[in-house]
Every structure is written in structure tokens, then in C-alpha cells.
Write an enzyme that holds these catalytic residues in place. Structure first.
Site, PDB file in Angstrom:
ATOM      1  N   ASP A 249     -44.161 -31.024 -95.770  1.00 25.12           N
ATOM      2  CA  ASP A 249     -43.859 -30.053 -94.717  1.00 25.12           C
ATOM      3  C   ASP A 249     -42.607 -29.238 -95.072  1.00 25.12           C
ATOM      4  O   ASP A 249     -41.529 -29.796 -95.273  1.00 25.12           O
ATOM      5  CB  ASP A 249     -43.643 -30.854 -93.414  1.00 25.12           C
ATOM      6  CG  ASP A 249     -43.730 -30.009 -92.177  1.00 25.12           C
ATOM      7  OD1 ASP A 249     -43.665 -28.777 -92.282  1.00 25.12           O
ATOM      8  OD2 ASP A 249     -43.850 -30.595 -91.074  1.00 25.12           O
TER       9      ASP A 249
ATOM     10  N   GLY B 236     -48.833 -21.475 -93.151  1.00 27.03           N
ATOM     11  CA  GLY B 236     -49.560 -20.295 -93.615  1.00 27.03           C
ATOM     12  C   GLY B 236     -48.687 -19.234 -94.266  1.00 27.03           C
ATOM     13  O   GLY B 236     -49.176 -18.134 -94.562  1.00 27.03           O
TER      14      GLY B 236
ATOM     15  N   ASP C  49     -47.833 -24.645 -85.458  1.00 29.87           N
ATOM     16  CA  ASP C  49     -48.294 -25.914 -84.870  1.00 29.87           C
ATOM     17  C   ASP C  49     -49.225 -25.717 -83.664  1.00 29.87           C
ATOM     18  O   ASP C  49     -48.959 -24.878 -82.802  1.00 29.87           O
ATOM     19  CB  ASP C  49     -47.103 -26.732 -84.381  1.00 29.87           C
ATOM     20  CG  ASP C  49     -46.262 -27.270 -85.526  1.00 29.87           C
ATOM     21  OD1 ASP C  49     -46.383 -26.756 -86.648  1.00 29.87           O
ATOM     22  OD2 ASP C  49     -45.483 -28.208 -85.283  1.00 29.87           O
TER      23      ASP C  49
HETATM   24  C1  GLA Z   1     -43.956 -29.636 -88.186  1.00 27.96           C
HETATM   25  C2  GLA Z   1     -45.439 -29.748 -88.552  1.00 27.96           C
HETATM   26  C3  GLA Z   1     -46.141 -30.658 -87.559  1.00 27.96           C
HETATM   27  C4  GLA Z   1     -45.472 -32.017 -87.550  1.00 27.96           C
HETATM   28  C5  GLA Z   1     -43.995 -31.851 -87.199  1.00 27.96           C
HETATM   29  C6  GLA Z   1     -43.230 -33.156 -87.296  1.00 27.96           C
HETATM   30  O1  GLA Z   1     -43.756 -28.954 -86.981  1.00 27.96           O
HETATM   31  O2  GLA Z   1     -46.052 -28.479 -88.559  1.00 27.96           O
HETATM   32  O3  GLA Z   1     -47.508 -30.791 -87.905  1.00 27.96           O
HETATM   33  O4  GLA Z   1     -45.624 -32.611 -88.806  1.00 27.96           O
HETATM   34  O5  GLA Z   1     -43.378 -30.927 -88.089  1.00 27.96           O
HETATM   35  O6  GLA Z   1     -41.880 -32.965 -86.987  1.00 27.96           O
END
Ligand code: GLA
Length: 395
Positions: free
Chosen positions: A149, A198, A219
Site C-alpha cells: 500500500d 489507481g 477506498d
Molecule cells: C488504505 C487502503 C485500504 C486499507 C487501509 C488500511 O486506505 O486503501 O484498503 O488497506 O489503507 O489502513
């Protein structure tokens, strides 16, 4: 060599090959990955016991046998990194290896989460500067999946190259490639899930950076506007998906309580038309029969998992009404009639919308019944924020 010693030699050779595990180049994610992830329901409160319970429920509910095999811990498992650079799980995860072994013992796969920055989105320690060390540790636990991430690496990019988006994007791609190389070096096949919302049209370069799936959007939240905004914005991305490489519009919210059953049926249908990863995000220990019937609709799952591996796309839209279709390996086609309005409405789908002519045999994948022969058009009442999903076969 005597026969006995030849046999012993062959046995040792076979055993040592097996001990090395599957080869790194074993094709991963030949169909969209399916499983469960802790984030949508448990957020930062997730514990080892929750993940164990999810594994138990995947088996007892029948979800594993319907295809949901990855058990993925999202953020908030990390503790401190010690003086030797070893990242330790926090006190909520006292035995990560034991947890992974337990998950594997149930015929499931184990997924973990980190990122290329100094910190994850939740402020926990991430992998910057320790990519190989972390990858090796994940592999030693038996990880089968890594969600990586971007989070705080976005800030690193911005500070390193202010006002130079091109340079920032270049840094981002290199950061993803770096972990890809680190995963390859472990020798363990680990499905690589890119999560950077993205940025920079990731669908155009995610596969080159080693990604087996890549988040295409910000998200998801457990409400209709969030889900539908993300889901229906996926139109036009189908050409970037193929076996091993999937667009990921984020996880399922089915069963989390913020939407109606019709709305959840719509998400499950749209995700399947999109050949999206089906990663459940609900509390599996508290599933109603309706939630189970949605997550385990095998006819809809079969559309998602079809071995042709072609993502579907929008074929027609007018206002809040849309038809999407997805070609399948046996020559049939899945069609979904989506009503994004709050009220039910009658929708009429014409075979010409998908370039077909009748007669075709149609089956309703939510009613689980054949609905007869369509000569030219099919008309159905579609619930508010709901779906009618059909499988069409030429006779
Ligand atoms: C980001 C990701 C989520 C999740 C959170 C966890 O926002 O996009 O899918 O993994 O972090 O903190």
C-alpha cells in the site's frame, strides 16, 4: 546402482524438490483471487483470534469450497522494527507463523500487508529500506499474498520531486518493482497486490511491476454511493485485465450492514462481470443466510472465475440504468441489467445490445432458474439499486 538404491535416490530427489515448494514461476491468479481481508470490518482492531475465526468460518460456511481461499491480514499487525531491522508483529499477533500454519492446515492461503513507505496508512512501520528483509520474513511465515500500500511513500515522492509528477510516478513504479524483485528472490510464489488507488493509470503498468492485481480506485465504504461510484467507474478498463493480472476496484462490502440485500447483490454481480478479485470484508462469524446466499452464489462466482479471463464492460447506459456483459469461455455471455435508481423499474435488454441475434437460451443467475428462449429482447422488473443477471447461451 541396485534397484533399492536407485529408488532411495529418486525418493530423496523428489522429496527435496517438494521441500523447495512450488516454483516461483508457477502462474498465480489465473482467475481473479478470492478470499477474505480484515480491513472492511475489523479496521485497526483486528487480532490473531479474529483472523483464526475467519479461517474457521471460511471452511464451515462453505466459502472455501466456493473459492474463497486467501485469508489476508490488512493494516495494524505491525509492532516495532528492532536494531537488526527485523519487523515484529504487535501484541495482537503473538504468533504469526503459528497463525499462517493454522490457515494453511485448513487448506487456505495466508496474506499479509505492508507498503513501500516508512509507514503504512495507519501509521505502522512499513518496508522502506527493508524490502528484502521483510519479503524474506513474509516468505518464512509462509505468506502467499502481499498487499503493498503506497500510503506514506506518496509523501516521500512529493518531497523528493516537488512539482515533478513525472519523477514522482517514476519513483512509485520503481518502489513497486523493488518489492516485486524482493518477492521473486524469496523463491516463494507470493501473489502481489498493488494498492496505490489507481495513480498514474496503474492498469497500464501494474503487470510490468509484477502486480497480479492492482487497485484502480480510492477506498470503498459500506454505502451505496461509495460502492456504485467506484464500481460503475470501471467502464473501459476491461482490456487491461487478463489471467494473472486483474483490475481491483477494492473489496466486497457484502454482509457489513450498510447496504440492502439488493445493493449487495448488485455489488457481487458487478464485481463478477468485472472479473474483479472477490475479497470478502465482513465478519464471517456473523453471517445471515442472505449474506451467505450472496457471497456463495456459485453461478455468479462462475462468471467471475470463468477461465477465459476476460473482464466485462458496459454495453449500454441511459441515466441510472446500465447493461454490462462479459464473454465466457464456452461462448456464452453473462449480462447484467443494473438499476441504480432507488425505485424498481422495468428494463428491456435487446440481444442487439451485445451484437447477438436470437434465439438464445437464458438463465437467471439470482433466481437460479432458466427463463426460456429470447428471440430479440428480454424485459424484467429490476429492484431499486438492484440487478437482474442472466447467462445467455446459443442453442
Ligand atoms: C488504505 C487502503 C485500504 C486499507 C487501509 C488500511 O486506505 O486503501 O484498503 O488497506 O489503507 O489502513
Amino acid at each position: 546402482m541396485k534397484y533399492g538404491s536407485i529408488f532411495a535416490f529418486l525418493l530423496i530427489a523428489v522429496c527435496s524438490a517438494a521441500a523447495q515448494g512450488p516454483k516461483q514461476n508457477a502462474p498465480l491468479a489465473q482467475t481473479p483471487p478470492m478470499g477474505w481481508n480484515s480491513w472492511n470490518h475489523f479496521r485497526r482492531n483486528v487480532t490473531q483470534a479474529d483472523v483464526r475465526a475467519a479461517a474457521d468460518e471460511l471452511v464451515s460456511s462453505g466459502m472455501r469450497d466456493a473459492g474463497y481461499v486467501y485469508v489476508n491480514i490488512d493494516g495494524s499487525w505491525q509492532g516495532e522494527r528492532d536494531a537488526n531491522g527485523v519487523l515484529h508483529p504487535n501484541s495482537k499477533f503473538p504468533d504469526m507463523k503459528g497463525l499462517a500454519d493454522y490457515i494453511h492446515s485448513k487448506g487456505l492461503k495466508f496474506g499479509i500487508y505492508s507498503g513501500p513507505g516508512p509507514l503504512t496508512c495507519g501509521g505502522d512501520v512499513a518496508s522502506l529500506g527493508h524490502e528484502q528483509q521483510d519479503a524474506a520474513m513474509f516468505a518464512s511465515w509462509g505468506a502467499d499474498f502481499l498487499k503493498y500500500d503506497l500510503c506514506s511513500y506518496g509523501k516521500v515522492m512529493l518531497e523528493s520531486a516537488p512539482n515533478d509528477m513525472h519523477k514522482q510516478n517514476e519513483m512509485m513504479r520503481q518502489a513497486y518493482e523493488k518489492m516485486h524483485q524482493a518477492l521473486l528472490k524469496t523463491g516463494r510464489p507470493i501473489l502481489y497486490s498493488l494498492c496505490q488507488y489507481g495513480r498514474d493509470y496503474v492498469w497500464k503498468w501494474g503487470a510490468q511491476a509484477g502486480g497480479n492485481m492492482w487497485r484502480t480506485t480510492h477506498d470503498i465504504a459500506d454505502d451505496y454511493l461509495s460502492y456504485s461510484d467506484i464500481g460503475f467507474s470501471q467502464a473501459g478498463l476491461s482490456k487491461y485485465a487478463s489471467p494473472g493480472h486483474w483490475n481491483d476496484p477494492d473489496m466486497l462490502e457484502v454482509g457489513n450492514g450498510g447496504m440492502t440485500a439488493d445493493e449487495y447483490r448488485q455489488q457481487m454481480s458487478l464485481w463478477s462481470i468485472l472479473a474483479a478479485p472477490l475479497i470478502a470484508g465482513n465478519d464471517l462469524t456473523k453471517m445471515t443466510d442472505v449474506t451467505k446466499s450472496i457471497l456463495m452464489n456459485r453461478e455468479v462466482i462462475a462468471v467471475d472465475q470463468d477461465p477465459l479471463g476476460k473482464q466485462g464492460d458496459r454495453v449500454w447506459a441511459q441515466g441510472q440504468l446500465e447493461f454490462w456483459s462479459k464473454p465466457l469461455k464456452d461462448g456464452s455471455i453473462a449480462v447484467a441489467l443494473f438499476n441504480r435508481l432507488k425505485n424498481p423499474i422495468r428494463m428491456t435488454f435487446h440481444l442487439s445490445d451485445i451484437g447477438w441475434t436470437g434465439p438464445v437460451e437464458a438463465r437467471d443467475l439470482w433466481k437460479h432458474e432458466d427463463v426460456g428462449t429470447i428471440q430479440d429482447a428480454y424485459s424484467a422488473a429490476v429492484p431499486g439499486r438492484g440487478v437482474v443477471m442472466l447467462l445467455l447461451k446459443r442453442p
